[in-house]
Design an enzyme around this catalytic site. Sequence first.
Site, PDB file in Angstrom:
ATOM      1  N   GLU A 172       0.857  -1.192   0.000  1.00 10.86           N
ATOM      2  CA  GLU A 172       0.000   0.000   0.000  1.00 10.86           C
ATOM      3  C   GLU A 172       0.892   1.240   0.000  1.00 10.86           C
ATOM      4  O   GLU A 172       0.611   2.211  -0.690  1.00 10.86           O
ATOM      5  CB  GLU A 172      -0.925  -0.015   1.235  1.00 10.86           C
ATOM      6  CG  GLU A 172      -1.929   1.131   1.219  1.00 10.86           C
ATOM      7  CD  GLU A 172      -2.969   1.081   2.335  1.00 10.86           C
ATOM      8  OE1 GLU A 172      -3.232  -0.010   2.873  1.00 10.86           O
ATOM      9  OE2 GLU A 172      -3.516   2.151   2.658  1.00 10.86           O
ATOM     10  N   ARG A 216      -7.472   2.838  13.087  1.00 11.26           N
ATOM     11  CA  ARG A 216      -8.324   1.649  12.958  1.00 11.26           C
ATOM     12  C   ARG A 216      -8.248   0.783  14.216  1.00 11.26           C
ATOM     13  O   ARG A 216      -9.223   0.125  14.580  1.00 11.26           O
ATOM     14  CB  ARG A 216      -8.009   0.861  11.683  1.00 11.26           C
ATOM     15  CG  ARG A 216      -9.131  -0.088  11.292  1.00 11.26           C
ATOM     16  CD  ARG A 216      -8.921  -0.747   9.947  1.00 11.26           C
ATOM     17  NE  ARG A 216      -9.452   0.009   8.820  1.00 11.26           N
ATOM     18  CZ  ARG A 216     -10.728   0.024   8.435  1.00 11.26           C
ATOM     19  NH1 ARG A 216     -11.643  -0.672   9.085  1.00 11.26           N
ATOM     20  NH2 ARG A 216     -11.115   0.728   7.394  1.00 11.26           N
ATOM     21  N   GLU A 260     -10.338  -8.226   4.292  1.00 18.67           N
ATOM     22  CA  GLU A 260      -9.632  -8.224   5.570  1.00 18.67           C
ATOM     23  C   GLU A 260     -10.387  -8.821   6.749  1.00 18.67           C
ATOM     24  O   GLU A 260      -9.774  -9.468   7.605  1.00 18.67           O
ATOM     25  CB  GLU A 260      -9.254  -6.789   5.954  1.00 18.67           C
ATOM     26  CG  GLU A 260      -8.279  -6.125   5.041  1.00 18.67           C
ATOM     27  CD  GLU A 260      -8.154  -4.653   5.379  1.00 18.67           C
ATOM     28  OE1 GLU A 260      -9.085  -3.896   5.051  1.00 18.67           O
ATOM     29  OE2 GLU A 260      -7.160  -4.278   6.003  1.00 18.67           O
TER      30      GLU A 260
HETATM   31  N1  MTE Z   1      -6.035 -11.766  -1.259  1.00 21.55           N
HETATM   32  C1  MTE Z   1      -4.959 -12.153  -1.988  1.00 21.55           C
HETATM   33  N2  MTE Z   1      -5.015 -13.315  -2.641  1.00 21.55           N
HETATM   34  N3  MTE Z   1      -3.826 -11.394  -2.040  1.00 21.55           N
HETATM   35  C2  MTE Z   1      -3.715 -10.204  -1.366  1.00 21.55           C
HETATM   36  O1  MTE Z   1      -2.688  -9.530  -1.427  1.00 21.55           O
HETATM   37  N4  MTE Z   1      -4.831  -8.609   0.175  1.00 21.55           N
HETATM   38  C3  MTE Z   1      -5.845  -8.464   1.214  1.00 21.55           C
HETATM   39  C4  MTE Z   1      -7.208  -8.928   0.707  1.00 21.55           C
HETATM   40  N5  MTE Z   1      -7.098 -10.223   0.113  1.00 21.55           N
HETATM   41  C5  MTE Z   1      -4.839  -9.786  -0.570  1.00 21.55           C
HETATM   42  C6  MTE Z   1      -6.000 -10.598  -0.576  1.00 21.55           C
HETATM   43  C7  MTE Z   1      -5.979  -7.089   1.683  1.00 21.55           C
HETATM   44  S1  MTE Z   1      -4.916  -6.534   2.866  1.00 21.55           S
HETATM   45  C8  MTE Z   1      -6.959  -6.260   1.213  1.00 21.55           C
HETATM   46  S2  MTE Z   1      -7.145  -4.709   1.830  1.00 21.55           S
HETATM   47  C9  MTE Z   1      -7.903  -6.685   0.184  1.00 21.55           C
HETATM   48  O2  MTE Z   1      -7.640  -8.005  -0.284  1.00 21.55           O
HETATM   49  C10 MTE Z   1      -7.826  -5.721  -0.988  1.00 21.55           C
HETATM   50  O3  MTE Z   1      -8.656  -6.060  -2.029  1.00 21.55           O
HETATM   51  P1  MTE Z   1     -10.216  -5.669  -2.065  1.00 21.55           P
HETATM   52  O4  MTE Z   1     -10.325  -4.291  -1.536  1.00 21.55           O
HETATM   53  O5  MTE Z   1     -10.525  -5.758  -3.498  1.00 21.55           O
HETATM   54  O6  MTE Z   1     -10.895  -6.674  -1.218  1.00 21.55           O
HETATM   55  N1  LUZ Z   2      -5.634   1.986   4.445  1.00 20.87           N
HETATM   56  C1  LUZ Z   2      -5.935   3.252   4.711  1.00 20.87           C
HETATM   57  C2  LUZ Z   2      -6.328   0.975   4.984  1.00 20.87           C
HETATM   58  O1  LUZ Z   2      -5.251   4.160   4.217  1.00 20.87           O
HETATM   59  N2  LUZ Z   2      -7.004   3.529   5.486  1.00 20.87           N
HETATM   60  C3  LUZ Z   2      -7.757   2.562   6.052  1.00 20.87           C
HETATM   61  O2  LUZ Z   2      -8.721   2.859   6.753  1.00 20.87           O
HETATM   62  C4  LUZ Z   2      -7.416   1.230   5.817  1.00 20.87           C
HETATM   63  N3  LUZ Z   2      -8.084   0.234   6.375  1.00 20.87           N
HETATM   64  C5  LUZ Z   2      -7.727  -1.016   6.155  1.00 20.87           C
HETATM   65  C6  LUZ Z   2      -6.643  -1.259   5.327  1.00 20.87           C
HETATM   66  N4  LUZ Z   2      -5.961  -0.281   4.748  1.00 20.87           N
HETATM   67 MO1  MOS Z   3      -5.133  -4.086   2.987  1.00 11.99          MO
HETATM   68  S1  MOS Z   3      -4.061  -3.958   4.754  1.00 11.99           S
HETATM   69  O1  MOS Z   3      -6.024  -2.678   3.297  1.00 11.99           O
HETATM   70  O2  MOS Z   3      -3.990  -3.588   1.911  1.00 11.99           O
END
Ligand code: MTE
Ligand code: LUZ
Ligand code: MOS
Length: 751
Positions: free
Chosen positions: A227, A305, A707
Amino acid sequence: MMKNIDSISHVTGKSVYLDDIPVQKGTLYGAVFTSPVAHGKITYIDYTKAEELPGIERIFSYRDIPGRNQIGGIIEDETLFAESEVHYQGQPVLFVVAISENIARKALKLIDIRVEEYEAITDPREAKEKGLLLIPPRTFKIGNIADTWSRCEYIFEGKVDSGGQEHLYIETQGSYAYPVDNGSLRVHSSTQGATLVQKMIARVLNVPMHRIEIDVARLGGGFGGKEDQATPFACMVSLASYILQKPVKMALSRHDDMRMTGKRHPYSSDFKIGLSKDLKILAYKTTMYQNGGAASDLSPAIMERTLFHSTNAYFIPNTEVTVYSCKTNLPPNTAFRGFGAPQGMFVIESAIAKAACQLNISPRLIQEKNFLAEKDEFQYGQIAENVNIGKCYTLARESFDMVSLENEIQEFNTKNNYFKKGISIMPLCFGISFTKTPMNQARALVHIYQDGSIGVSTGAIEMGQAVNTKMIQVAAHVFSVDAEKIKIESTNTSRVANTSPTAASSGADLNGNALRIACTSLLGRLKETASKMLNCIPSEIEIIDDEVYKNKQKVGIRWEKLVETAFLDRVCLTENGHYATPVIHFDKTREKGHPFAYHVYGTAIISVTLDCIRGTYQVDDVKIVHDFGNSMNTIIDHGQVEGAVVQGIGWVTMEELAYDTSGKLLSNSLSAYKVPDIYSAPKNIEIKALETEGPELALLKSKAVGEPPFNYGIGAFFALQKAIKAFNPKYKIDFDAPLTPEKVLMRLYQK
Ligand code: MTE
Ligand code: LUZ
Ligand code: MOS
């Protein structure tokens, strides 16, 4: 149900990742020279010998930066390259560029650096004592704890520690940049946040953002680790490429990735919990010390968070929760699935476990007495609506026969001396939306081509979570055409600008809604064309499975014909959709508001078997009732729950980061850092959906899933704890995750 569109190309090796992009002729390769000590002042640095190595093109330091040597996103406290002071082992100092990766890495060994060492701090409590904070502390409160303690029948206090966690995305950090026309750069980056990377490169190079095009095909996993922390590497290759006017590429080795990049934040916390005679939690106070590492990175948002989720799925009328974000000499810790929520939830569940142990009852009796109910007020002022925790818990209790499971385990434990089982319940309430309201926006660009095929660009980044598959489902649903007609393009800042990172589980919600809006508007135009063709009004027209219908009657015009006619009639077949989550707001001065579009609920039952001679254990069963809303893709969503649960179990059981006193990461390879594999994953994961209509604010009423289920894994800690206690009644329960087999063994024989 539509399968993940990437699954075949993944298993046949055809999916394109950063390292699969064919490189241009003359591409140079970079390697990063980093600080050998955790804290100190550079007194001498000489890289002339390295520069003389045949094949070395140039070595870059902070002095070569045309713009600002600053990549801090929330707080501007992080340099791209160290200037005089260094703050963690692995902090970038120089960037070596050579004709091959091997030569670049060889040159690193020829660099002479001397650093006057300062005291290195790795413990957050110690940092707090010394006044080393990244940002001022924040407190969320509701009610009045001070007046409540005297009314409590029981009060318990304790200390809780949770460790960091290595992301271990399969694809390491990397980037590839090359000059394009007009003094611009095109940059491929393995990032979750294309716009952030673009913005920081523009800042470092001192050029407008429009000169920097970021393109992302997909990531081999992100989990939050990309991120913010893909940014420095993209900045380094961009700097070199811009100055040399040549293509430059780099990808970290696994070892470098592990030692240089930040991880989940370790937390250390103190709690005090007060209960009434009938087990209502009346008051809860906790002070948490977040180990932020050497720069802020995303720590302020993660702290936030933690505060939001510090009471998990419970309503507690009097709370006071404070988090200190502490500056230590570790790599800046960063986003990791759950984003501070798991750390907060672990503390409240520990407080409940402690109370239950002291009262000699099952924690379940406390949990079920205190669930959030409709119209309860969260600590942060939002009024709880469509609360599903009670429903999830009840369904879990009934459909999985929770009480019999508990009895079976008790019976097993009375019959077995050297194997003990434990069971725990992990409830869940997780808020969906970026906690920073302005980030909750997205855009999508849709082209319908003359032949009827459709190209879709959004700001969402594919990282294995199958967001691209969900995007295809949205377009196919709105147009009612075959999914084969739709192609998802790479995520590119020239096509979709000002993107929020794909994070906060809201990638599908935000981008999918933008896409839905764009497609809906195009559909309106096509219906108008059809109405002209059929001499009727647009509201009489429908498109169903690639066919035009008038007043529910098939008229013999296929999608392709309709699109062609619209094009010849000079109708615009391109649309940009914009979505901004309605309703949400938050006032940081009062720490109150309505930050979340909705919440995700659930309940997990986790059971383990412990080998009391060896301290080794097995997670037997994870039975979950999860609140998917109206899941738009049950295969993908179940996969997300399974992956997240295993990752959560890893965090609280086997994944242990070890540093020496000088701040050096010892667990810097996969022989020293243990992650769950197929053998340690639970033998059985059973997932049951809570059947609901799903909220309007979720994409097609299908709740975000990325998550929240990570937190179910936390239950493994408490199940293990109970198994230990069953063997050794003298064990004084404590809360120090991860509960590795070594730690378990010591507790089994504690006197
Ligand atoms: N699933 C896979 N296979 N690989 C990933 O890197 N990241 C997770 C989750 N699932 C991830 C994953 C995280 S930290 C987040 S925030 C969400 O996927 C992001 O994707 P979304 O917002 O489309 O759910
Ligand atoms: N990233 C962010 C995040 O910038 N703000 C959020 O609230 C958050 N929450 C979950 C995962 N990434
Ligand atoms: Mo997920 S920790 O919001 O990339």
